[in-house]
Design a protein around this motif. Structure first.
Motif, PDB file in Angstrom:
ATOM      1  N   ALA A   1       0.841  -1.202   0.000  1.00  0.00           N
ATOM      2  CA  ALA A   1       0.000   0.000   0.000  1.00  0.00           C
ATOM      3  C   ALA A   1       0.873   1.248   0.000  1.00  0.00           C
ATOM      4  CB  ALA A   1      -0.938  -0.007   1.203  1.00  0.00           C
TER       5      ALA A   1
ATOM      6  N   GLY B   1       1.651   2.526  -3.751  1.00  0.00           N
ATOM      7  CA  GLY B   1       0.918   3.793  -3.749  1.00  0.00           C
ATOM      8  C   GLY B   1       1.827   4.969  -4.061  1.00  0.00           C
TER       9      GLY B   1
ATOM     10  N   LYS C   1      -4.754   4.721  -7.563  1.00  0.00           N
ATOM     11  CA  LYS C   1      -4.267   3.998  -6.380  1.00  0.00           C
ATOM     12  C   LYS C   1      -5.375   3.150  -5.764  1.00  0.00           C
ATOM     13  CE  LYS C   1      -2.592   7.665  -4.352  1.00  0.00           C
ATOM     14  NZ  LYS C   1      -1.955   8.540  -3.336  1.00  0.00           N
TER      15      LYS C   1
ATOM     16  N   LEU D   1      -4.706  -0.797  -5.705  1.00  0.00           N
ATOM     17  CA  LEU D   1      -4.400  -1.336  -4.380  1.00  0.00           C
ATOM     18  C   LEU D   1      -5.526  -2.224  -3.857  1.00  0.00           C
ATOM     19  CD1 LEU D   1      -2.692   1.770  -2.728  1.00  0.00           C
ATOM     20  CD2 LEU D   1      -1.609  -0.274  -3.680  1.00  0.00           C
TER      21      LEU D   1
ATOM     22  N   ALA E   1      -4.027  -5.095  -1.168  1.00  0.00           N
ATOM     23  CA  ALA E   1      -2.930  -4.559  -0.358  1.00  0.00           C
ATOM     24  C   ALA E   1      -3.440  -4.173   1.023  1.00  0.00           C
ATOM     25  CB  ALA E   1      -2.317  -3.344  -1.048  1.00  0.00           C
TER      26      ALA E   1
END
Length: 215
Positions: A93, A97, A204, A208, A213
């Motif tokens: 993450a 990210g 993101k 993710l 994540a």
């Protein structure tokens, strides 16, 4: 003392002028190569865009191929720097990210460089194939190892690391390579600051969540 400082000052000034000239030439080359491709670009055209005599280009870059390779290597080095947090992060993450944020910002600030890379690869990488087979391959293997470690730690779903990287590149570089299409769909205007923030957040969130994540 004055005489001892003078040579150092002249050397520093010469180095600064060289850096300024190289920066100017590379910016012009990036623009010309992105618009005309390697085959359509000429050293004279690049010199005209840079506002410098053609001889100056040959002083710093003896051939068009040498200049082209430097442009390609520059954008790749910028992408490599964007991956620093990827290697240091505790989990996907944070790492992925931050990588998405950085790559999209590069697409925003260096769209021409991304287009040069994309055009070269789509034509079979006639000039930089050796670069793909060495530098890019080694870099990709290293990032794939990081992703596998996160998977083994239970921090994300078991996805194929290579295909995840391909998706990250395709998504983030789309904003540079297809910038004109995005502007057209945005009413003919470049994305605003708020729209860039929203785009990064959305990309993101989608990726993710898609890989599960956790941190």
């Amino acid at each position: 003392m004055a005489s001892s400082r003078a040579p150092a000052k002249r050397a520093s000034s010469k180095k600064e002028r060289r850096l300024e000239s190289e920066t100017l030439i590379l910016a012009a080359a990036e623009k010309v190569f992105s618009e005309a491709g390697f085959g359509g670009a000429t050293m004279q055209l690049i010199a005209d865009v840079a506002g410098l005599p053609k001889a100056n280009l040959h002083y710093y870059f003896p051939t068009k191929e040498a200049l082209y390779r430097q442009v390609v290597q520059n954008i790749f080095q910028i992408w490599l720097q964007a991956a620093d947090i990827f290697d240091k992060a505790d989990g996907p993450a944070e790492g992925i990210g931050a990588y998405i944020d950085a790559k999209m910002e590069i697409s925003r600030r260096h769209p021409a460089g991304s287009k040069v890379w994309a055009t070269e690869v789509m034509h079979g990488a006639p000039v930089i194939q050796d670069y793909l087979e060495t530098t890019l391959l080694d870099w990709t293997k290293g990032r794939a190892d990081v992703i596998r470690r996160w998977i083994d730690q239970g921090l994300m779903d078991p996805v194929d690391p290579d295909h995840l990287l391909y998706m990250l590149w395709a998504t983030t570089q789309h904003y540079a390579d297809f910038g004109h299409q995005i502007e057209t769909l945005n009413g003919g205007a470049a994305l605003s600051e708020d729209q860039w923030v929203a785009a990064k957040t959305s990309v993101k969130q989608i990726i993710l969540r898609g890989i599960g994540a956790t941190r």
